[in-house]
Write an enzyme that holds these catalytic residues in place. Structure first.
Site, short mmCIF file in Angstrom:
data_model
loop_
_atom_site.label_atom_id
_atom_site.label_comp_id
_atom_site.label_asym_id
_atom_site.label_seq_id
_atom_site.Cartn_x
_atom_site.Cartn_y
_atom_site.Cartn_z
N SER A 1 7.78 -4.78 -4.96
CA SER A 1 9.09 -5.43 -4.81
C SER A 1 9.69 -5.59 -6.19
CB SER A 1 8.95 -6.77 -4.07
OG SER A 1 10.21 -7.34 -3.80
N HIS B 1 10.74 -3.12 -1.42
CA HIS B 1 11.80 -3.94 -0.85
C HIS B 1 13.15 -3.52 -1.44
CE1 HIS B 1 8.68 -7.38 -0.16
NE2 HIS B 1 8.60 -6.43 0.75
N ASP C 1 4.52 -10.81 0.74
CA ASP C 1 4.48 -9.70 1.69
C ASP C 1 3.34 -8.76 1.30
OD1 ASP C 1 5.28 -8.03 3.79
OD2 ASP C 1 6.61 -6.86 2.50
#
Length: 336
Positions: free
Chosen positions: A14, A41, A133
């Site tokens: 991310s 992401h 995540d």
């Protein structure tokens, strides 16, 4: 039974992860006997240029993933914006199923689907990123016999994701990103046992929902708790595991502990901005009414509007302080 090596590599990143991905892909050999699936992401709008960046980073061919294509060793499959990237029956699958941890694509659906589909043949990597995540997915991969590595925390621009993955799987290797490429190569060429596949009906049902053209509402596993989904305001069910907790709604939105807290903080901030707007509108209305009452000589009404203006102004200042406090403390209300 035994496999020649871990031939499915799943990678998540991310914030701060693009450069780490470039370095990682640049260190992999051209004859890597494994397919690599990458989730970063990214915002849902527009086209991601990540596949092109990774294609130029090293010898492996990188391209946006296409639904239904079969995995091939030495290829890099990059998640498309606003689509979850999954693995099912040895094929790439794309899904616009519910967001996980506020993201689509998200790491957890890819990692969990890979654990179900390839079991011990999976090697998972978590690079720089905020929140957590991928932690639940790493736990699933570890439980199914796969291997997990994370980027060394001191090297990460944002260590949240690798730290959460390491907490979920304490045996995960923590390595500088340049060494992770060598770890992947080693994993892809080290025979692994594929016996004793773990049965996980709950996770199988969840991935099946992603693969349906029209996911159906259902009662998730877990305990109904007095929380609402930050995405759809539906009821939330808490799912407990050995090291990670997760929150799932009937639509299928899923949240880890940290992402749930972050999303709830965002919802509180949005609500406070709405309250600020409404109070400012009330001040303008009261001021107009006070002025009108004064022009008509209605002194009692004028005093009433003066008092309401003062109370509304105090409420507005209080709400502004709360909103400012959320911003200063990274999305959380702190005791004064």
């Amino acid at each position: 039974m035994e496999a020649a090596g871990r031939d499915v590599v799943v990678v998540a990143a991310s914030a701060g992860g693009v450069e780490a991905l470039r370095v990682l892909l640049g260190g992999l050999p051209p004859d890597l006997p494994a397919a690599v699936l990458v989730v970063l992401h990214v915002p849902p709008q527009g086209n991601s240029v990540l596949a092109g960046i990774l294609d130029r980073a090293g010898p492996l061919k990188a391209a946006p993933a296409d639904d239904g294509e079969s995995l091939r060793p030495g290829c890099v499959y990059v998640a498309r914006p606003d689509f979850h990237l999954l693995l099912s029956k040895g094929q790439v699958r794309l899904s616009r199923g519910p967001r996980h941890n506020g993201h689509r694509p998200a790491a957890d659906p890819l990692f969990m689907s890979a654990a179900l589909d390839a079991g011990a043949r999976v090697a998972a990597v978590v690079l720089s990123g905020t929140l957590d995540d991928g932690a639940r997915g790493c736990e699933a991969i570890d439980r199914h016999g796969g291997a997990v590595a994370v980027q060394e925390l001191s090297e990460c621009a944002f260590p949240g994701m690798p730290r959460a993955a390491k907490t979920a799987v304490p045996t995960a290797r923590a390595l500088p990103v340049r060494q992770i490429a060598g770890w992947i190569t080693e994993q892809s060429r080290t025979p692994v046992s594929t016996e004793n596949q773990v049965c996980d009906g709950e996770m199988e049902h969840e991935i099946e929902q992603f693969l349906r053209e029209a996911p159906a509402l259902g009662e998730p596993e877990g305990t109904l708790v007095a929380l609402s989904c930050p995405e759809c305001n539906g009821p939330i069910y808490e799912q407990r595991s050995r090291r990670t907790d997760r929150y799932v709604c009937r639509v299928g939105h899923a949240w880890s502990r940290d992402s749930m807290m972050d999303a709830q903080s965002d919802a509180v901030e949005r609500a406070l901005w709405v309250a600020i707007q409404r109070l400012e509108e009330r001040l303008r209305v009261l001021e107009r009414m006070r002025r009108s009452a004064g022009e008509r000589g209605q002194h009692v009404s004028s005093r009433y509007f003066d008092e309401e203006l003062e109370r509304t102004g105090e409420a507005l200042n209080t709400i502004r302080m709360l909103q400012s406090g959320i911003g200063r403390n990274g999305g959380t209300l702190q005791p004064g």
